[in-house]
Design an enzyme around this catalytic site. Structure first.
Site, mmCIF file in Angstrom:
data_model
loop_
_atom_site.group_PDB
_atom_site.id
_atom_site.type_symbol
_atom_site.label_atom_id
_atom_site.label_comp_id
_atom_site.label_asym_id
_atom_site.label_seq_id
_atom_site.Cartn_x
_atom_site.Cartn_y
_atom_site.Cartn_z
ATOM 1 N N GLY A 119 -24.338 40.559 -47.218
ATOM 2 C CA GLY A 119 -23.174 40.170 -46.436
ATOM 3 C C GLY A 119 -23.081 38.665 -46.266
ATOM 4 C CG ASP B 63 -23.189 37.210 -37.071
ATOM 5 O OD1 ASP B 63 -24.289 36.648 -37.260
ATOM 6 O OD2 ASP B 63 -23.089 38.395 -36.737
#
Length: 298
Positions: free
Chosen positions: A196, A200
């Site tokens: 991914g 974040d």
């Protein structure tokens, strides 16, 4: 009178010699007439002619020196030497860039650097993987265009604007996510492992795992806990996951792969089979404290 006659003869002889010198330094001009040149000009012309005559010899010597430097550089640089000995792998590694709208521009820039690192490490690897960059667009593409214009000339990489599920067969896909209950024991070279592309800072915990379940594709986590104890959450940067896979393919050991790649600040400590710690990762003076590690997968 005899002396005067001798002097006259000597003077005449000298003038004759001078005339001979002047005549020997005459060269034809453009209109066909002889043109007198000085000794300095003659030397210059001869030097220029010699330079022209030796042009091919100089060219040959330059080639020889260039070849010697190239051979010497490869002997000193093991990465260049090993590049000729590499064995490309059929295993595919995919960086999923479909999280562009979930990141701030500062995190996009971090992801950009991580992708650059993945590309560079794969180019140097003994067993380079088939590298895919999917869902490229939005802020990340803009960052690449502005900061890294050469990316359009990258070699040995497949770059797609489409989602990875549209590029690769579903049955080949395995999403690498730290939230998966499945632990990856071995790498299957027929598979395509998805990482991914998300920086974040823990704002979107579990999102890659949820995406994998939504798409109905296989998922797994790296066997990090089996070999390493860390003093932080076991979430790694995109390039760390990528490099660990490359290191495992070279060393055939998860333990060696983890300790080769993991940054020292993670406080990684080796774990024995009975769960006790046996070794702390040595201080690495070359570690980059600025390398981001807030990524949603391992």
């Amino acid at each position: 009178m005899a002396n005067d006659s001798a002097k006259s003869e000597a003077s005449a002889q000298q003038e004759g010699d001078d005339d001979g010198d002047r005549s020997s330094n005459k060269t034809p001009s453009a209109d066909g007439e002889n043109q007198t040149i000085s000794k300095r000009q003659m030397k210059k012309l001869l030097k220029q002619q010699k330079w022209e005559d030796e042009r091919e010899l100089r060219k040959k010597k330059r080639k020889e020196r260039k070849q010697q430097r190239r051979e010497g550089g490869e002997a000193q640089n093991p990465r260049k030497r090993l590049r000729r000995e590499l064995t490309p792998s059929s295993l595919r590694l995919v960086v999923d860039c479909s999280f562009d709208n979930l990141m701030l521009i500062k995190d996009i820039r971090k992801l950009h650097r991580q992708v650059q690192r993945c590309y560079a490490e794969n180019r140097r690897a003994l067993h380079p993987v088939q590298f895919y960059l999917t869902s490229l667009g939005g802020q990340l593409k803009q960052c690449l265009d502005e900061k890294d214009k050469g990316w359009v000339n990258w070699k040995d990489i497949t770059i797609k604007t489409e989602h990875y599920s549209e590029v690769l067969a579903q049955e080949d896909l395995v999403y690498l996510t730290s939230d998966s209950p499945n632990v990856l024991e071995e790498l299957d070279h027929k598979k395509a492992y998805v990482i991914g592309g998300l920086v974040d800072h823990n704002h979107h915990k579990g999102i890659t795992f949820e995406r994998a379940k939504e798409l109905g594709i296989d998922h797994a986590q790296l066997p990090l806990s089996n070999f390493v104890k860390m003093n932080s959450r076991k979430v790694l940067a995109v390039n760390h996951v990528f490099e660990i896979v490359l290191a495992y393919m070279e060393k055939s050991s998860w333990r060696e792969a983890f300790f080769t790649v993991l940054p020292q600040r993670k406080g990684a400590v080796a774990v024995s089979q009975d769960g006790t710690t046996i070794l702390g990762k040595e201080e690495d003076s070359d570690s980059d404290p600025g390398t981001p590690d807030q990524t949603e997968e391992t």
